[in-house]
Scaffold this motif. Structure first.
Motif, PDB file in Angstrom:
ATOM      1  N   ASP A  50     -35.862  -9.224 -20.033  1.00 51.91           N
ATOM      2  CA  ASP A  50     -34.493  -8.750 -20.219  1.00 51.91           C
ATOM      3  C   ASP A  50     -33.545  -9.550 -19.326  1.00 51.91           C
ATOM      4  N   ALA A  51     -32.245  -9.240 -19.430  1.00 52.45           N
ATOM      5  CA  ALA A  51     -31.230 -10.002 -18.699  1.00 52.45           C
ATOM      6  C   ALA A  51     -31.406  -9.880 -17.185  1.00 52.45           C
ATOM      7  N   ARG A  52     -31.823  -8.709 -16.705  1.00 51.09           N
ATOM      8  CA  ARG A  52     -32.005  -8.527 -15.263  1.00 51.09           C
ATOM      9  C   ARG A  52     -33.117  -9.425 -14.737  1.00 51.09           C
ATOM     10  N   LYS A  53     -34.237  -9.465 -15.434  1.00 55.74           N
ATOM     11  CA  LYS A  53     -35.349 -10.302 -15.002  1.00 55.74           C
ATOM     12  C   LYS A  53     -34.983 -11.782 -15.103  1.00 55.74           C
ATOM     13  N   TRP A  54     -34.283 -12.136 -16.167  1.00 55.97           N
ATOM     14  CA  TRP A  54     -33.832 -13.522 -16.297  1.00 55.97           C
ATOM     15  C   TRP A  54     -32.982 -13.909 -15.092  1.00 55.97           C
ATOM     16  N   GLY A  55     -32.039 -13.037 -14.727  1.00 54.57           N
ATOM     17  CA  GLY A  55     -31.155 -13.312 -13.608  1.00 54.57           C
ATOM     18  C   GLY A  55     -31.897 -13.473 -12.287  1.00 54.57           C
ATOM     19  N   LEU A  56     -32.947 -12.691 -12.093  1.00 56.98           N
ATOM     20  CA  LEU A  56     -33.733 -12.795 -10.868  1.00 56.98           C
ATOM     21  C   LEU A  56     -34.393 -14.163 -10.754  1.00 56.98           C
ATOM     22  N   TYR A  57     -34.969 -14.644 -11.848  1.00 55.59           N
ATOM     23  CA  TYR A  57     -35.606 -15.965 -11.819  1.00 55.59           C
ATOM     24  C   TYR A  57     -34.569 -17.075 -11.694  1.00 55.59           C
ATOM     25  N   ARG A  58     -33.414 -16.901 -12.330  1.00 57.91           N
ATOM     26  CA  ARG A  58     -32.331 -17.886 -12.205  1.00 57.91           C
ATOM     27  C   ARG A  58     -31.921 -18.049 -10.740  1.00 57.91           C
ATOM     28  N   ASP A  59     -31.687 -16.932 -10.080  1.00 55.65           N
ATOM     29  CA  ASP A  59     -31.244 -16.982  -8.678  1.00 55.65           C
ATOM     30  C   ASP A  59     -32.349 -17.508  -7.758  1.00 55.65           C
ATOM     31  N   LEU A  60     -33.589 -17.132  -8.051  1.00 54.41           N
ATOM     32  CA  LEU A  60     -34.708 -17.584  -7.233  1.00 54.41           C
ATOM     33  C   LEU A  60     -34.860 -19.097  -7.284  1.00 54.41           C
ATOM     34  N   LEU A  61     -34.759 -19.652  -8.474  1.00 54.76           N
ATOM     35  CA  LEU A  61     -34.969 -21.094  -8.629  1.00 54.76           C
ATOM     36  C   LEU A  61     -33.894 -21.911  -7.924  1.00 54.76           C
ATOM     37  N   VAL A  62     -32.647 -21.457  -7.993  1.00 59.22           N
ATOM     38  CA  VAL A  62     -31.596 -22.239  -7.343  1.00 59.22           C
ATOM     39  C   VAL A  62     -31.655 -22.089  -5.829  1.00 59.22           C
ATOM     40  N   LYS A  63     -32.244 -20.989  -5.339  1.00 63.35           N
ATOM     41  CA  LYS A  63     -32.478 -20.864  -3.899  1.00 63.35           C
ATOM     42  C   LYS A  63     -33.582 -21.832  -3.463  1.00 63.35           C
ATOM     43  N   GLU A  64     -34.598 -21.967  -4.303  1.00 61.81           N
ATOM     44  CA  GLU A  64     -35.690 -22.891  -3.992  1.00 61.81           C
ATOM     45  C   GLU A  64     -35.235 -24.347  -4.082  1.00 61.81           C
ATOM     46  N   ASN A  65     -34.368 -24.635  -5.041  1.00 63.64           N
ATOM     47  CA  ASN A  65     -33.924 -26.007  -5.269  1.00 63.64           C
ATOM     48  C   ASN A  65     -32.427 -26.008  -5.583  1.00 63.64           C
ATOM     49  N   PRO A  66     -31.575 -25.993  -4.549  1.00 61.96           N
ATOM     50  CA  PRO A  66     -30.129 -25.922  -4.758  1.00 61.96           C
ATOM     51  C   PRO A  66     -29.572 -27.039  -5.643  1.00 61.96           C
ATOM     52  N   ALA A  67     -30.252 -28.173  -5.703  1.00 61.65           N
ATOM     53  CA  ALA A  67     -29.757 -29.294  -6.506  1.00 61.65           C
ATOM     54  C   ALA A  67     -29.713 -28.960  -7.996  1.00 61.65           C
ATOM     55  N   LEU A  68     -30.452 -27.928  -8.416  1.00 59.14           N
ATOM     56  CA  LEU A  68     -30.456 -27.557  -9.827  1.00 59.14           C
ATOM     57  C   LEU A  68     -29.077 -27.131 -10.317  1.00 59.14           C
ATOM     58  N   GLN A  69     -28.237 -26.607  -9.425  1.00 60.44           N
ATOM     59  CA  GLN A  69     -26.919 -26.135  -9.850  1.00 60.44           C
ATOM     60  C   GLN A  69     -26.030 -27.287 -10.317  1.00 60.44           C
ATOM     61  N   HIS A  70     -26.432 -28.515 -10.041  1.00 61.10           N
ATOM     62  CA  HIS A  70     -25.668 -29.671 -10.510  1.00 61.10           C
ATOM     63  C   HIS A  70     -26.098 -30.114 -11.912  1.00 61.10           C
ATOM     64  N   ASP A  71     -27.103 -29.472 -12.480  1.00 63.16           N
ATOM     65  CA  ASP A  71     -27.572 -29.829 -13.830  1.00 63.16           C
ATOM     66  C   ASP A  71     -27.983 -28.539 -14.523  1.00 63.16           C
ATOM     67  N   VAL A  72     -27.039 -27.900 -15.207  1.00 63.21           N
ATOM     68  CA  VAL A  72     -27.300 -26.564 -15.753  1.00 63.21           C
ATOM     69  C   VAL A  72     -28.360 -26.569 -16.850  1.00 63.21           C
ATOM     70  N   SER A  73     -28.508 -27.682 -17.563  1.00 64.67           N
ATOM     71  CA  SER A  73     -29.553 -27.746 -18.583  1.00 64.67           C
ATOM     72  C   SER A  73     -30.942 -27.811 -17.953  1.00 64.67           C
ATOM     73  N   LEU A  74     -31.077 -28.652 -16.937  1.00 68.13           N
ATOM     74  CA  LEU A  74     -32.358 -28.724 -16.233  1.00 68.13           C
ATOM     75  C   LEU A  74     -32.674 -27.398 -15.560  1.00 68.13           C
ATOM     76  N   TRP A  75     -31.678 -26.771 -14.975  1.00 65.75           N
ATOM     77  CA  TRP A  75     -31.848 -25.465 -14.343  1.00 65.75           C
ATOM     78  C   TRP A  75     -32.396 -24.458 -15.350  1.00 65.75           C
ATOM     79  N   ARG A  76     -31.788 -24.406 -16.530  1.00 68.05           N
ATOM     80  CA  ARG A  76     -32.239 -23.467 -17.558  1.00 68.05           C
ATOM     81  C   ARG A  76     -33.668 -23.776 -17.992  1.00 68.05           C
ATOM     82  N   LYS A  77     -33.969 -25.045 -18.166  1.00 64.33           N
ATOM     83  CA  LYS A  77     -35.322 -25.412 -18.594  1.00 64.33           C
ATOM     84  C   LYS A  77     -36.354 -24.998 -17.552  1.00 64.33           C
TER      85      LYS A  77
END
Length: 235
Positions: A50-77
């Motif tokens: 669901d959207a809540r779980k998606w959001g948790l993984y989204r936030d977790l990944l950008v905390k692990e790798n802040p550079a992902l926020q500069h490439d939203v497609s790679l971040w999503r993948k």
């Protein structure tokens, strides 16, 4: 139209895309919802996503790798891959499925029509100045019919940091054979667009159709507009 600084002569006009030339908010909300439906119905292991779980993984990944926020497609993948593996899909398949899923999302988030008013404005401005686009997003400009309305489009990612960083402004200036300070950048966001332009010596037009206050501004724009048609008056 309100001026905060004297408007200097400029040699090119750059546009943000999302929420500047079209209202992206309802588009992205619908795309996100439809994409989650696609994931749940295409991959049985993701039936409870669901959207809540998606959001948790989204936030977790950008905390692990802040550079992902500069490439939203790679971040999503990367989010898709991580979720798939966590939910029991083998990594070799998750990598393949994530590529396909990303293409589905890009189609969904680009499934709209740009207002004719914006298209005509770009065409009118292009009679006087090179008109380009600088975007942190991943909209498909061909799908929405803007690919031939700009001299070129620069997207964050692939080594280019997102606005407000200098990277895209600098690449645009280089491609146009002008200085960054010769660019007049038009955008809705007080940080990525206004601060990004002003801090990097370009000029900034703040598009503010909702009459938002300047409380979050780090730097004042050159001028503020509630209607992009006012750009025609400063040519």
């Amino acid at each position: 139209m309100k001026f905060y600084r004297p408007l200097r002569p400029f040699k090119a006009i750059s546009f943000d895309l999302d929420d500047t030339l079209y209202d992206n908010h309802p588009i992205i909300i619908k795309a996100e919802a439809d994409f989650l439906v696609y994931l749940r119905t295409t991959y049985q292991q993701l039936a409870e996503l669901d959207a809540r779980k998606w959001g948790l993984y989204r936030d977790l990944l950008v905390k692990e790798n802040p550079a992902l926020q500069h490439d939203v497609s790679l971040w999503r993948k990367e989010i898709i891959q991580r979720i798939m593996v966590v939910y029991g899909i083998a990594m070799v398949n998750a990598i393949k499925y994530a590529d396909s899923a990303l293409q589905v999302f890009l189609q969904l988030r680009s499934d709209f029509t740009v207002p004719e008013k914006s298209i005509k404005l770009l065409q009118q401005l292009a009679l006087h100045y090179p008109v380009i686009a600088l975007t942190n997003g991943n909209v498909n400009v061909e799908q929405i019919g803007l690919h031939d309305k700009f001299k070129f489009v620069i997207k964050a990612g692939n080594g280019l940091r997102s606005k407000p960083h200098l990277d895209m402004f600098q690449q645009a200036a280089s491609k146009l054979d002008i200085k960054v300070e010769d660019i007049l950048h038009v955008g809705d966001h007080l940080i990525s667009d206004v601060y990004g332009a002003q801090n990097n010596k370009a000029q900034a037009v703040w598009f503010n159709p909702n009459h938002t206050k300047l409380d979050r501004a780090k730097l004042l724009p050159t001028l503020e507009m509630t209607d992009l048609q006012d750009l025609l008056t400063i040519l």
